[in-house]
Design a protein around this motif. Structure first.
Motif, PDB file in Angstrom:
ATOM      1  N   LEU A 105       2.782   9.066  70.617  1.00 18.62           N
ATOM      2  CA  LEU A 105       2.837  10.480  70.990  1.00 18.62           C
ATOM      3  C   LEU A 105       1.795  11.274  70.210  1.00 18.62           C
ATOM      4  CD1 LEU A 105       4.208  12.814  72.524  1.00 18.62           C
ATOM      5  CD2 LEU A 105       5.819  12.981  70.628  1.00 18.62           C
ATOM      6  N   LEU A 106       1.649  10.985  68.939  1.00 15.41           N
ATOM      7  CA  LEU A 106       0.644  11.668  68.121  1.00 15.41           C
ATOM      8  C   LEU A 106      -0.764  11.418  68.663  1.00 15.41           C
ATOM      9  CD1 LEU A 106       2.021  10.942  64.533  1.00 15.41           C
ATOM     10  CD2 LEU A 106       2.109  13.105  65.765  1.00 15.41           C
ATOM     11  N   LEU A 113      -3.337  11.913  63.030  1.00 12.81           N
ATOM     12  CA  LEU A 113      -2.301  11.698  62.016  1.00 12.81           C
ATOM     13  C   LEU A 113      -1.724  10.302  62.177  1.00 12.81           C
ATOM     14  CD1 LEU A 113      -0.326  15.050  62.435  1.00 12.81           C
ATOM     15  CD2 LEU A 113      -2.115  14.564  60.757  1.00 12.81           C
ATOM     16  N   SER A 114      -1.372   9.686  61.048  1.00 17.55           N
ATOM     17  CA  SER A 114      -0.709   8.385  61.142  1.00 17.55           C
ATOM     18  C   SER A 114       0.813   8.558  61.219  1.00 17.55           C
ATOM     19  CB  SER A 114      -1.082   7.497  59.950  1.00 17.55           C
ATOM     20  OG  SER A 114      -0.639   8.085  58.740  1.00 17.55           O
ATOM     21  N   ARG A 115       1.309   9.725  60.745  1.00 19.48           N
ATOM     22  CA  ARG A 115       2.751   9.952  60.771  1.00 19.48           C
ATOM     23  C   ARG A 115       3.040  11.447  60.662  1.00 19.48           C
ATOM     24  NH1 ARG A 115       6.820   6.111  57.877  1.00 19.48           N
ATOM     25  NH2 ARG A 115       8.747   7.086  58.513  1.00 19.48           N
ATOM     26  N   LEU A 116       4.042  11.921  61.405  1.00 20.69           N
ATOM     27  CA  LEU A 116       4.480  13.307  61.342  1.00 20.69           C
ATOM     28  C   LEU A 116       6.005  13.307  61.377  1.00 20.69           C
ATOM     29  CD1 LEU A 116       3.804  16.380  61.405  1.00 20.69           C
ATOM     30  CD2 LEU A 116       3.929  16.222  63.885  1.00 20.69           C
ATOM     31  N   THR A 117       6.629  13.863  60.320  1.00 23.59           N
ATOM     32  CA  THR A 117       8.087  13.910  60.221  1.00 23.59           C
ATOM     33  C   THR A 117       8.529  15.369  60.100  1.00 23.59           C
ATOM     34  OG1 THR A 117       8.123  11.775  59.103  1.00 23.59           O
ATOM     35  CG2 THR A 117      10.110  13.116  58.929  1.00 23.59           C
ATOM     36  N   VAL A 163      13.261  24.096  56.375  1.00 26.53           N
ATOM     37  CA  VAL A 163      12.576  23.209  57.308  1.00 26.53           C
ATOM     38  C   VAL A 163      11.433  22.569  56.544  1.00 26.53           C
ATOM     39  CG1 VAL A 163      11.241  23.102  59.453  1.00 26.53           C
ATOM     40  CG2 VAL A 163      13.162  24.693  59.253  1.00 26.53           C
ATOM     41  N   SER A 164      11.185  21.311  56.841  1.00 26.77           N
ATOM     42  CA  SER A 164      10.118  20.586  56.163  1.00 26.77           C
ATOM     43  C   SER A 164       9.269  19.854  57.188  1.00 26.77           C
ATOM     44  CB  SER A 164      10.731  19.590  55.179  1.00 26.77           C
ATOM     45  OG  SER A 164       9.771  18.704  54.665  1.00 26.77           O
ATOM     46  N   ILE A 165       7.969  19.824  56.932  1.00 28.73           N
ATOM     47  CA  ILE A 165       7.039  19.053  57.760  1.00 28.73           C
ATOM     48  C   ILE A 165       6.286  18.118  56.827  1.00 28.73           C
ATOM     49  CG2 ILE A 165       5.051  19.110  59.300  1.00 28.73           C
ATOM     50  CD1 ILE A 165       5.908  21.948  60.089  1.00 28.73           C
ATOM     51  N   LYS A 166       6.392  16.800  57.069  1.00 28.49           N
ATOM     52  CA  LYS A 166       5.684  15.805  56.261  1.00 28.49           C
ATOM     53  C   LYS A 166       4.608  15.173  57.128  1.00 28.49           C
ATOM     54  CE  LYS A 166      10.013  14.874  53.955  1.00 28.49           C
ATOM     55  NZ  LYS A 166      11.125  13.950  53.868  1.00 28.49           N
ATOM     56  N   VAL A 167       3.401  15.173  56.601  1.00 29.25           N
ATOM     57  CA  VAL A 167       2.265  14.684  57.369  1.00 29.25           C
ATOM     58  C   VAL A 167       1.565  13.588  56.569  1.00 29.25           C
ATOM     59  CG1 VAL A 167       0.052  15.310  58.392  1.00 29.25           C
ATOM     60  CG2 VAL A 167       1.933  16.947  58.421  1.00 29.25           C
ATOM     61  N   ASN A 168       1.266  12.473  57.230  1.00 30.13           N
ATOM     62  CA  ASN A 168       0.437  11.405  56.665  1.00 30.13           C
ATOM     63  C   ASN A 168      -0.833  11.325  57.489  1.00 30.13           C
ATOM     64  OD1 ASN A 168       2.850  10.987  55.357  1.00 30.13           O
ATOM     65  ND2 ASN A 168       2.717   8.773  55.433  1.00 30.13           N
TER      66      ASN A 168
END
Length: 169
Positions: A105-106, A113-117, A163-168
């Motif tokens: 989806l990303l 991005l390799s990851r979005l949480t 709310v938190s957004i974690k991005v790799n």
């Protein structure tokens, strides 16, 4: 807790509706039973205990409910069994719900991005169980309105949500 007035058992004498008697302060700051004959305030949290004075006369000394409970249950240097409460508790401290977006989806969204949480969370949510009534279990000596400024009590733990957004990358 009795000294701080946080139990319903300590409502007695707290006001006229709960049996407190009227008194006023005279020119020497002595408590005198009855309504103030002058322009000063009349208080309605007086306690007149049964008993006699040092001369054997009936007691006529009025004390405030706050002084009565403090002197009876806190400052006397001993803690009777019915004034000590267990402080067992179970607290729900943290709740978190995370959702990690699918890598495909990303890529379709053209995000490099390799990851979005994405997360939502809450801290210090509630007490599931506590033994002592009308108190914060972590406090050391109850939570009365008149002792919050001293080192004997604890304020409620602050509840927070976010709310938190974690991005790799």
């Amino acid at each position: 807790m009795m000294a701080a007035g946080v139990l319903k058992e300590s409502l007695k004498y707290r006001d006229e509706a709960h049996g407190g008697i009227a008194y006023y302060l005279d020119a020497n700051s002595n408590k005198v039973a009855g309504n103030n004959p002058g322009s000063g305030p009349t208080f309605h949290d007086g306690v007149l205990l049964s008993g006699v004075d040092v001369n054997g006369n009936k007691n006529t000394k009025v004390v405030s409910a706050q002084d009565y409970y403090y002197n009876s249950y806190f400052s006397n240097g001993f803690f009777p069994e019915d004034r000590i409460f267990k402080s067992d508790y179970i607290a729900l401290r943290n709740i978190s719900l995370d959702y990690t977006l699918n890598t495909k989806l990303l890529q379709r969204m053209h995000l490099n991005l390799s990851r979005l949480t994405l997360s939502v969370f809450a801290n210090n949510v509630l007490y599931l169980y506590k033994v002592a009534p009308n108190t914060i279990p972590e406090s050391t000596n109850g939570t009365g309105w008149d002792t919050g400024g001293f080192g004997t009590t604890a304020l409620p733990a602050q509840r927070s949500m976010g709310v938190s957004i974690k991005v790799n990358f």
